[in-house]
Design a protein around this motif. Structure first.
Motif, PDB file in Angstrom:
ATOM      1  N   GLN A  36       0.719  -1.144   0.110  1.00 55.10           N
ATOM      2  CA  GLN A  36       0.064   0.121   0.015  1.00 55.10           C
ATOM      3  C   GLN A  36       0.699   1.199   0.211  1.00 55.10           C
ATOM      4  O   GLN A  36       1.737   1.506   0.896  1.00 55.10           O
ATOM      5  N   ARG A  41       1.324  10.368   0.887  1.00 56.63           N
ATOM      6  CA  ARG A  41       2.558  10.389  -0.440  1.00 56.63           C
ATOM      7  C   ARG A  41       2.054  10.494  -1.829  1.00 56.63           C
ATOM      8  O   ARG A  41       0.735  10.173  -1.941  1.00 56.63           O
ATOM      9  N   LEU A  42       2.677  11.046  -2.807  1.00 55.65           N
ATOM     10  CA  LEU A  42       2.459  11.113  -4.071  1.00 55.65           C
ATOM     11  C   LEU A  42       3.590  10.432  -4.965  1.00 55.65           C
ATOM     12  O   LEU A  42       4.670  10.371  -4.415  1.00 55.65           O
ATOM     13  N   VAL A  44       5.540  10.359  -8.311  1.00 50.87           N
ATOM     14  CA  VAL A  44       5.710  11.388  -9.603  1.00 50.87           C
ATOM     15  C   VAL A  44       6.610  10.801 -10.543  1.00 50.87           C
ATOM     16  O   VAL A  44       7.741  10.161 -10.118  1.00 50.87           O
ATOM     17  N   TYR A 119      -4.415   5.826  -7.801  1.00 52.45           N
ATOM     18  CA  TYR A 119      -5.407   6.425  -8.548  1.00 52.45           C
ATOM     19  C   TYR A 119      -4.436   7.542  -9.264  1.00 52.45           C
ATOM     20  O   TYR A 119      -3.556   8.287  -8.862  1.00 52.45           O
ATOM     21  N   THR A 121      -3.162  10.206 -12.331  1.00 53.72           N
ATOM     22  CA  THR A 121      -3.494  11.244 -13.273  1.00 53.72           C
ATOM     23  C   THR A 121      -2.473  11.725 -14.227  1.00 53.72           C
ATOM     24  O   THR A 121      -1.033  11.543 -14.019  1.00 53.72           O
ATOM     25  N   VAL A 137       1.094  11.802 -11.947  1.00 56.43           N
ATOM     26  CA  VAL A 137       0.955  11.704 -10.430  1.00 56.43           C
ATOM     27  C   VAL A 137      -0.001  10.783  -9.809  1.00 56.43           C
ATOM     28  O   VAL A 137      -1.084  10.846 -10.361  1.00 56.43           O
ATOM     29  N   ARG A 139      -1.900   8.975  -6.528  1.00 58.92           N
ATOM     30  CA  ARG A 139      -2.044   8.893  -5.099  1.00 58.92           C
ATOM     31  C   ARG A 139      -2.928   7.594  -4.698  1.00 58.92           C
ATOM     32  O   ARG A 139      -3.344   6.818  -5.384  1.00 58.92           O
ATOM     33  N   ARG A 140      -2.921   7.449  -3.425  1.00 57.36           N
ATOM     34  CA  ARG A 140      -3.630   6.351  -2.920  1.00 57.36           C
ATOM     35  C   ARG A 140      -5.030   6.161  -3.133  1.00 57.36           C
ATOM     36  O   ARG A 140      -5.898   7.363  -3.286  1.00 57.36           O
ATOM     37  N   ALA A 141      -5.631   5.216  -3.319  1.00 54.62           N
ATOM     38  CA  ALA A 141      -7.088   4.914  -4.009  1.00 54.62           C
ATOM     39  C   ALA A 141      -7.813   4.579  -2.887  1.00 54.62           C
ATOM     40  O   ALA A 141      -7.173   3.788  -2.119  1.00 54.62           O
ATOM     41  N   SER A 142      -9.202   4.710  -2.793  1.00 50.97           N
ATOM     42  CA  SER A 142     -10.024   3.999  -1.838  1.00 50.97           C
ATOM     43  C   SER A 142     -10.305   2.611  -2.021  1.00 50.97           C
ATOM     44  O   SER A 142     -10.380   2.330  -3.475  1.00 50.97           O
TER      45      SER A 142
ATOM     46  N   ILE B 122      -7.292  15.702  -1.086  1.00 54.86           N
ATOM     47  CA  ILE B 122      -6.599  14.352  -1.666  1.00 54.86           C
ATOM     48  C   ILE B 122      -6.288  13.351  -0.715  1.00 54.86           C
ATOM     49  O   ILE B 122      -6.570  12.187  -0.844  1.00 54.86           O
ATOM     50  N   GLU B 125      -9.358  11.185   0.200  1.00 51.79           N
ATOM     51  CA  GLU B 125      -9.813  10.406  -1.015  1.00 51.79           C
ATOM     52  C   GLU B 125      -9.817   8.781  -0.465  1.00 51.79           C
ATOM     53  O   GLU B 125     -10.667   8.009  -0.580  1.00 51.79           O
ATOM     54  N   PRO B 126      -8.879   8.103   0.256  1.00 50.56           N
ATOM     55  CA  PRO B 126      -8.637   6.749   0.496  1.00 50.56           C
ATOM     56  C   PRO B 126      -9.947   6.442   1.207  1.00 50.56           C
ATOM     57  O   PRO B 126     -10.562   5.289   1.492  1.00 50.56           O
ATOM     58  N   ALA B 127     -10.497   7.507   2.188  1.00 49.07           N
ATOM     59  CA  ALA B 127     -11.495   7.315   2.881  1.00 49.07           C
ATOM     60  C   ALA B 127     -12.892   7.220   2.159  1.00 49.07           C
ATOM     61  O   ALA B 127     -14.244   7.172   2.798  1.00 49.07           O
ATOM     62  N   GLY B 128     -12.848   7.678   0.710  1.00 46.21           N
ATOM     63  CA  GLY B 128     -14.058   8.040  -0.035  1.00 46.21           C
ATOM     64  C   GLY B 128     -14.670   9.157   0.337  1.00 46.21           C
ATOM     65  O   GLY B 128     -15.964   9.246  -0.029  1.00 46.21           O
ATOM     66  N   GLN B 182       3.939  14.287   2.220  1.00 47.57           N
ATOM     67  CA  GLN B 182       5.120  14.308   2.029  1.00 47.57           C
ATOM     68  C   GLN B 182       5.543  14.406   0.750  1.00 47.57           C
ATOM     69  O   GLN B 182       5.734  13.395  -0.187  1.00 47.57           O
ATOM     70  N   ILE B 183       5.053  15.417  -0.086  1.00 46.88           N
ATOM     71  CA  ILE B 183       5.112  15.866  -1.397  1.00 46.88           C
ATOM     72  C   ILE B 183       6.422  16.400  -1.811  1.00 46.88           C
ATOM     73  O   ILE B 183       6.911  15.752  -2.840  1.00 46.88           O
ATOM     74  N   THR B 245      -1.830  18.288 -12.308  1.00 51.92           N
ATOM     75  CA  THR B 245      -2.438  16.810 -12.202  1.00 51.92           C
ATOM     76  C   THR B 245      -3.419  16.741 -10.747  1.00 51.92           C
ATOM     77  O   THR B 245      -4.324  15.971 -10.951  1.00 51.92           O
TER      78      THR B 245
END
Ligand SMILES: Cc1cc2nc3c(=O)[nH]c(=O)nc-3n(C[C@H](O)[C@H](O)[C@H](O)COP(=O)(O)O)c2cc1C
Lengths: 156, 248
Positions: A36, A41-42, A44, A119, A121, A137, A139-142, B122, B125-128, B182-183, B245
């Protein structure tokens, strides 16, 4: 690109032979082990016009389990998972070439045969009116969206 | 001609005097008259930009996107020790330990700082969770978000990490961060507008050597900056692509 080797894979795995769009072939090995993306975090990366990786961030390297020098200059399909339908990537390429933003849920393959869902983009990098490359980029998805995508991708 | 300088209004109020000191220093360094105008809200500042009343700006990443792409602003420098990261925090006593425990109807307290809102949404989002299944109260200052959490008027609060770390220790003890971005590559930028573009090199070289003399070093200290680092056009474009993005 070199075939994946059992030495890199912990435990049981399945095999798949890819025929990539550029005419090359590669044998990949994949397991059921999920990693996971940590929260916050992203991931890239950037590619040139042909989808060769030009830049990755530390989260990309960590999640892919490759070393940076194994990634730079390689086609982005190095991460392609056998359960991802090619329709998704056809859509990705035609969307970004038209300078629109592409979004989608992607299952990626790690060097150790494991996988991770994101997820993603993707956009075109436009400089002085011309496309010079692409940026993605992720990101974490649900979990709900991942489950929906899994079901959808089996039908494509 | 007097040029106008502004700072995106998400800065720490404690740094207001620092920006005035910086402006005095900069005017001497480049031998131009510069007027510093600090707007109270993102809305007022955007209006000034739209009316072409800004020639120099320390912009948050969100504003930088529009300034570079639509208004022809040019990147000059960034603070060497700062990237923009966001924190989502809860009341210390909240049962919520991580994002995925949150559910529909979550009450959010947030400022109108667009970067922080975007990064935090953002992270939900993981929690919907999204705009349509959460309830947001907008506040003018980060301290008010802390208050909302302390009084249980909100379930989660959105903070710029820097401002969170500058809350009083008393306040921070009663709160708990549940996630931190942590971007690493999103940060404020000092930009010059087309009217002042002929001074870009002069401004840049002055800033880069700022830490070398004792006066300049003192000014940096009052902003809590270690030093300025040059930013080239392509680096700024890369950050802006990334912002693109993430935007809806
Ligand atoms: C910026 C960018 C990022 C991409 N990221 C991925 C990725 O993470 N995983 C993936 O399988 N394909 C990714 N692709 C798509 C690949 O280039 C490729 O189209 C895909 O893996 C399918 O391979 P194929 O077209 O050779 O069959 C990306 C493309 C671009 C332009």
């Amino acid at each position: 690109m070199k075939n994946m080797t059992p030495d890199d894979i912990p435990g049981e795995y399945q095999e798949h032979m890819f025929n990539y769009h550029d005419g090359t072939q590669r044998k990949v090995l994949f397991t059921n082990i999920e990693t996971q993306l940590p929260e916050g975090r992203l991931i890239v990366s950037r590619t040139d016009l042909n989808g060769l990786i030009t830049d990755v961030n530390p989260s990309f390297i960590e999640m892919s389990a490759y070393h940076k020098d194994e990634l730079i200059g390689q086609p982005h399909y190095i991460l392609r998972h056998p359960e991802m339908p090619s329709a998704a990537f056809n859509d990705l390429w035609s969307t970004v070439k038209q300078r629109s933003k592409w979004h989608g849920y992607v299952k990626n393959l790690r060097k150790d045969g494991g996988f991770y869902w994101v997820y993603a983009t993707v956009i075109a990098n436009i400089r002085n009116g011309a496309i010079t490359g692409f940026t993605s980029v992720r990101r974490r998805a649900s979990r709900t969206k991942i489950d929906e995508s899994e079901t959808l991708y089996q039908t494509l | 001609m007097t040029y106008n300088f502004t700072v995106s209004p998400d800065f720490n109020p404690g740094h207001i005097s620092g920006w005035f000191i910086f402006n005095t220093w900069l005017q001497r360094a480049i031998n131009e008259e510069i007027h510093l105008e600090l707007y109270n809200s993102a809305h007022e500042q955007r209006k000034a930009i739209a009316d072409d009343q800004v020639e120099l700006i320390y912009a948050n990443p969100y504003d930088a996107t529009a300034l570079v792409r639509d208004k022809g602003f040019i990147p000059v420098a960034q603070a060497g020790n700062k990237t923009d990261e966001a924190i989502i925090a809860v009341n210390q006593e909240s049962p919520i330990l991580n994002i995925e425990q949150l559910s529909g109807g979550t009450r959010i307290s947030s400022t109108d700082d667009p970067d922080v809102r975007m990064m935090c949404m953002i992270m939900l989002e993981p929690a919907g969770l999204n705009k349509s299944n959460t309830i947001t109260t907008q506040r003018d200052a980060y301290i008010l978000i802390a208050k909302d959490l302390l009084k249980n008027d909100a379930d989660i609060g959105f903070f710029l990490e820097e401002t969170y770390s500058e809350l009083s220790e008393m306040t921070r003890k009663q709160l708990r961060p549940i996630v931190r971005s942590q971007i690493h590559v999103i940060h404020h930028l000092l930009l010059v507008g087309p009217q002042l573009a002929h001074k870009k090199d002069k401004i840049q070289s002055s800033l880069l050597s700022m830490a070398d003399d004792s006066k300049g070093a003192g000014v940096l200290k009052s902003l809590d900056f270690e030093r300025w680092v040059a930013v080239e056009q392509e680096e700024a474009e890369f950050m802006i692509d990334l912002m693109d993005t993430l935007a809806e």
